[in-house]
Design a protein around this motif. Sequence first.
Motif, short mmCIF file in Angstrom:
data_model
loop_
_atom_site.label_atom_id
_atom_site.label_comp_id
_atom_site.label_asym_id
_atom_site.label_seq_id
_atom_site.Cartn_x
_atom_site.Cartn_y
_atom_site.Cartn_z
N PRO A 203 0.71 -1.28 0.09
CA PRO A 203 0.01 0.09 0.16
C PRO A 203 0.81 1.11 -0.20
O PRO A 203 0.35 2.28 -0.81
CB PRO A 203 -0.83 -0.07 1.32
CG PRO A 203 -0.84 -1.55 1.64
CD PRO A 203 0.44 -2.01 1.17
N LEU A 204 1.93 1.46 0.76
CA LEU A 204 2.75 2.44 0.84
C LEU A 204 3.41 2.66 -0.72
O LEU A 204 3.61 3.71 -0.95
CB LEU A 204 3.75 2.43 2.10
CG LEU A 204 4.76 3.60 2.27
CD1 LEU A 204 3.86 4.71 2.35
CD2 LEU A 204 5.50 3.25 3.29
N THR A 274 -6.55 6.78 -0.85
CA THR A 274 -5.39 5.93 -0.80
C THR A 274 -4.04 6.73 -0.42
O THR A 274 -3.18 6.24 0.36
CB THR A 274 -5.00 5.06 -2.04
OG1 THR A 274 -6.05 4.38 -2.53
CG2 THR A 274 -3.71 4.14 -1.97
N LEU A 275 -3.78 7.70 -1.18
CA LEU A 275 -2.50 8.56 -0.92
C LEU A 275 -2.74 9.09 0.61
O LEU A 275 -1.69 8.88 1.19
CB LEU A 275 -2.65 9.68 -1.90
CG LEU A 275 -2.23 9.40 -3.02
CD1 LEU A 275 -2.58 10.69 -4.28
CD2 LEU A 275 -0.80 8.85 -3.45
N MET A 276 -3.63 9.74 1.06
CA MET A 276 -3.48 10.11 2.39
C MET A 276 -3.39 9.33 3.22
O MET A 276 -2.82 9.33 4.34
CB MET A 276 -4.98 11.01 2.59
CG MET A 276 -5.33 12.13 1.59
SD MET A 276 -3.99 13.48 1.59
CE MET A 276 -2.94 13.12 0.12
N GLU A 277 -4.19 8.02 3.33
CA GLU A 277 -4.18 6.99 4.36
C GLU A 277 -2.64 6.37 4.40
O GLU A 277 -2.35 6.39 5.42
CB GLU A 277 -5.09 6.03 3.96
CG GLU A 277 -6.64 6.54 4.16
CD GLU A 277 -7.55 5.40 3.97
OE1 GLU A 277 -7.13 4.16 3.49
OE2 GLU A 277 -8.90 5.44 4.33
N ASN A 278 -2.32 6.04 3.19
CA ASN A 278 -0.78 5.46 3.36
C ASN A 278 0.36 6.35 3.60
O ASN A 278 1.26 5.68 4.24
CB ASN A 278 -0.84 4.53 2.19
CG ASN A 278 -1.62 3.67 1.92
OD1 ASN A 278 -1.83 2.40 2.71
ND2 ASN A 278 -2.43 3.47 1.16
N LEU A 279 0.24 7.60 3.15
CA LEU A 279 1.50 8.29 3.34
C LEU A 279 1.57 8.77 4.70
O LEU A 279 2.44 9.23 5.21
CB LEU A 279 1.56 9.49 2.48
CG LEU A 279 1.77 9.18 0.83
CD1 LEU A 279 1.65 10.45 -0.16
CD2 LEU A 279 3.11 8.76 0.86
N THR A 280 0.38 8.90 5.61
CA THR A 280 0.15 9.45 6.69
C THR A 280 0.35 8.45 7.79
O THR A 280 1.16 8.74 8.82
CB THR A 280 -1.33 10.08 7.12
OG1 THR A 280 -2.22 9.19 6.75
CG2 THR A 280 -1.15 11.52 6.15
#
Length: 286
Positions: A203-204, A274-280
Amino acid sequence: MQKIKRYFLQHNICFHLCALVLWLWGLTLIIVLVMGLLISLREGLDYALYPRKFIPDVFMFSNYAEAIRTLSFGTTSYLDMIWNSIWFTFGTTFMKVLATTLCAYTVAKYNFPGRKVFYGFIIVQLMLPIYGQTTANYKLLSTMGMVDNGWFLLAQGAGHGMYFLIMYSYFENLSSMYMEAARIDGANDFTILFRIMLPMAKPLIVAISLMIFIATWNDYSTPLIYLPNHLTLGAGLYRYKTIAAYTLNTPVYFAGIFLSALPAAVLFIVFNKTLMENLTIGGLKG
């Protein structure tokens, strides 16, 4: 109790003030986008005579087809720019993700001589101005024959930068018990990496790949310097802007800009969650 109420009241006011500022900032961005979209639908001469007119008299949707046909710089057509953007963006994304993932995994999970020095070097490099390194970097790549050709993609495989820190944080917090259990079962380092660690970090990796793709697609300075005869959309449109002003072709130019921004915008809209969840929270999993 009065102090506690006053504390929460003050923070509530600060929260609303910050929210108001962000709303106003977002509104200005929307206004700019809407104005640009309306300009792209105007007739060239009408825009030259009345640049402050907000709503066009006639909506020229044909400007978008005209942009694909006519926008060019030198021998590089708009379709050539699209092709250059595709191979440059996909190649850069693959090289950066590959190098960053392997580098971060190695530094986080293996204790080798010079490990702390290597990590410290990456941190120091983040503090250096990018354009302060451009002259030396260009000289090096030019000497190696990696300027203005596909070999330049090899230079993009550098496993450092902000994404290295995100990947390093993830692997550092990922329990080493997975590796130890796999070694007990007879797995080697490559098996552990490709069958255990990378699937867990998928995911990351996907989120970072999307961020690199969007940033590279919109990048104009790098192709402008290192790929002058293989202009991407960003670099080509940057060079074409002076021509558009003299040829009364500004609306068509704006149409070309919106077309070039479409892939990155669609990706961000579709994969925003997806971007917000995995990057944070990527660095907190494990």
